[in-house]
Design an enzyme around this catalytic site. Structure first.
Site, PDB file in Angstrom:
ATOM      1  CD  GLU A  88      -3.842   1.776  -3.218  1.00  0.00           C
ATOM      2  OE1 GLU A  88      -3.925   1.029  -2.222  1.00  0.00           O
ATOM      3  OE2 GLU A  88      -4.139   1.393  -4.358  1.00  0.00           O
ATOM      4  CG  HIS A 148      -6.583   0.507   0.952  1.00  0.00           C
ATOM      5  ND1 HIS A 148      -6.617   0.247  -0.399  1.00  0.00           N
ATOM      6  CD2 HIS A 148      -7.839   0.913   1.293  1.00  0.00           C
ATOM      7  CE1 HIS A 148      -7.839   0.478  -0.851  1.00  0.00           C
ATOM      8  NE2 HIS A 148      -8.590   0.892   0.158  1.00  0.00           N
ATOM      9  CD  GLU A 174      -2.904  -1.247   0.080  1.00  0.00           C
ATOM     10  OE1 GLU A 174      -2.980  -0.298  -0.719  1.00  0.00           O
ATOM     11  OE2 GLU A 174      -3.624  -2.261  -0.014  1.00  0.00           O
ATOM     12  CD  GLU A 209      -4.379  -0.759  -7.359  1.00  0.00           C
ATOM     13  OE1 GLU A 209      -5.124  -1.446  -6.616  1.00  0.00           O
ATOM     14  OE2 GLU A 209      -3.749   0.216  -6.948  1.00  0.00           O
ATOM     15  CD  GLU A 255      -5.161  -3.310  -3.805  1.00  0.00           C
ATOM     16  OE1 GLU A 255      -4.813  -2.625  -4.791  1.00  0.00           O
ATOM     17  OE2 GLU A 255      -4.835  -3.007  -2.646  1.00  0.00           O
ATOM     18  CG  HIS A 313      -7.874   0.972  -6.458  1.00  0.00           C
ATOM     19  ND1 HIS A 313      -7.055   0.898  -5.367  1.00  0.00           N
ATOM     20  CD2 HIS A 313      -8.965   1.650  -6.053  1.00  0.00           C
ATOM     21  CE1 HIS A 313      -7.619   1.508  -4.348  1.00  0.00           C
ATOM     22  NE2 HIS A 313      -8.793   1.976  -4.738  1.00  0.00           N
TER      23      HIS A 313
END
Length: 189
Positions: free
Chosen positions: A64, A67, A35, A135, A165, A168
Site C-alpha cells: 500500500e 501505491h 492508500e 479494499e 485492490e 488484496h
C-alpha cells in the site's frame, strides 16, 4: 530491512496537466479509504493477528505504501505545470495557499487525514472483514476515478491500482477462511 529501488511498482504516466483530476486523486492519498489509511491499518493489525496470516498483513501493508507513492506521483505530474488560475479553477486554491504544490495528506474535499480512519478491533476475523471492506471501497473509488478522466495513460495506472485492490480483497478472504478453519479444529492438549 528493505532494498529500495528507485522506480514505481507500476509506471505512472499522464498525458496532460489536469489539476481537477489531481484533486480527485487526493481521495486515495489522504482519504478514509485511501492508500495511507490502508497501509497503516494493516501494519497496525499485525500485532493482534495469528502468525498464520501475519505475513499477509505485512506484505499488503507495505505494498500500500508503493501505491501511495504512485498516487503522489500522479498528483505531482497532473499539477506540476498548472498555473495558479488552473489550480483555482480545480478547487485547489486553498491547498495552494497552505502548501503551494507540496503534497499534503487530505481527501478530495480538503479534509486532512486522521488516525480515526484506521480500524483495529483486535479480533482477527473482524479485522480481516474490515480489511476486505476497505479494499472493496478502494476498488470502487479507483473505478470512479477511471470514469472521471479521459486520459488513457492515467487510466492505465489507475486500472493497475484497481486490480491490486481486487487481489488484496481475495487474499484477505483467504485469510478469513484459514482462521475460521483453525478455530473449528479440535485442540487437544
Amino acid at each position: 530491512m528493505w532494498i529500495y529501488e528507485k522506480k514505481l511498482q507500476y509506471p505512472v504516466r499522464v498525458s496532460q496537466c489536469d489539476p481537477r483530476m489531481a484533486r480527485l486523486l487526493l481521495e486515495q492519498y489522504g482519504g478514509a479509504d485511501g492508500e495511507l489509511a490502508a497501509a497503516l491499518r494493516y501494519l497496525n493489525q499485525r500485532y493482534s493477528i495469528p502468525d498464520k496470516v501475519i505475513g499477509l498483513l505485512t506484505d499488503i501493508g507495505t505494498e500500500e505504501f508503493a501505491h501511495l507513492e504512485m498516487i503522489a506521483t500522479m498528483v505531482y505530474k497532473l499539477t506540476k505545470d498548472a498555473t495558479t488560475e488552473q489550480l483555482k479553477a480545480a478547487g485547489l486554491d486553498d491547498h495552494y495557499v497552505a502548501h503551494d504544490r507540496a503534497l499534503f495528506y487530505q481527501n478530495a474535499s480538503g479534509v486532512p487525514w486522521t488516525a480515526a480512519y484506521i480500524q483495529a478491533k483486535g479480533d482477527p476475523i473482524a479485522d480481516l472483514y474490515e480489511d476486505i471492506a476497505a479494499e472493496e471501497k478502494a476498488r470502487a473509488t479507483y473505478q470512479w476515478l477511471i470514469d472521471m478522466t479521459d486520459d488513457v495513460d492515467l487510466q492505465d495506472g489507475l486500472k493497475f491500482l484497481r486490480e491490486r485492490e481486487v487481489v488484496h480483497s481475495m487474499r484477505f478472504r483467504e485469510a478469513v477462511e484459514i482462521l475460521k478453519a483453525e478455530q473449528d479444529k479440535k485442540h487437544i492438549f
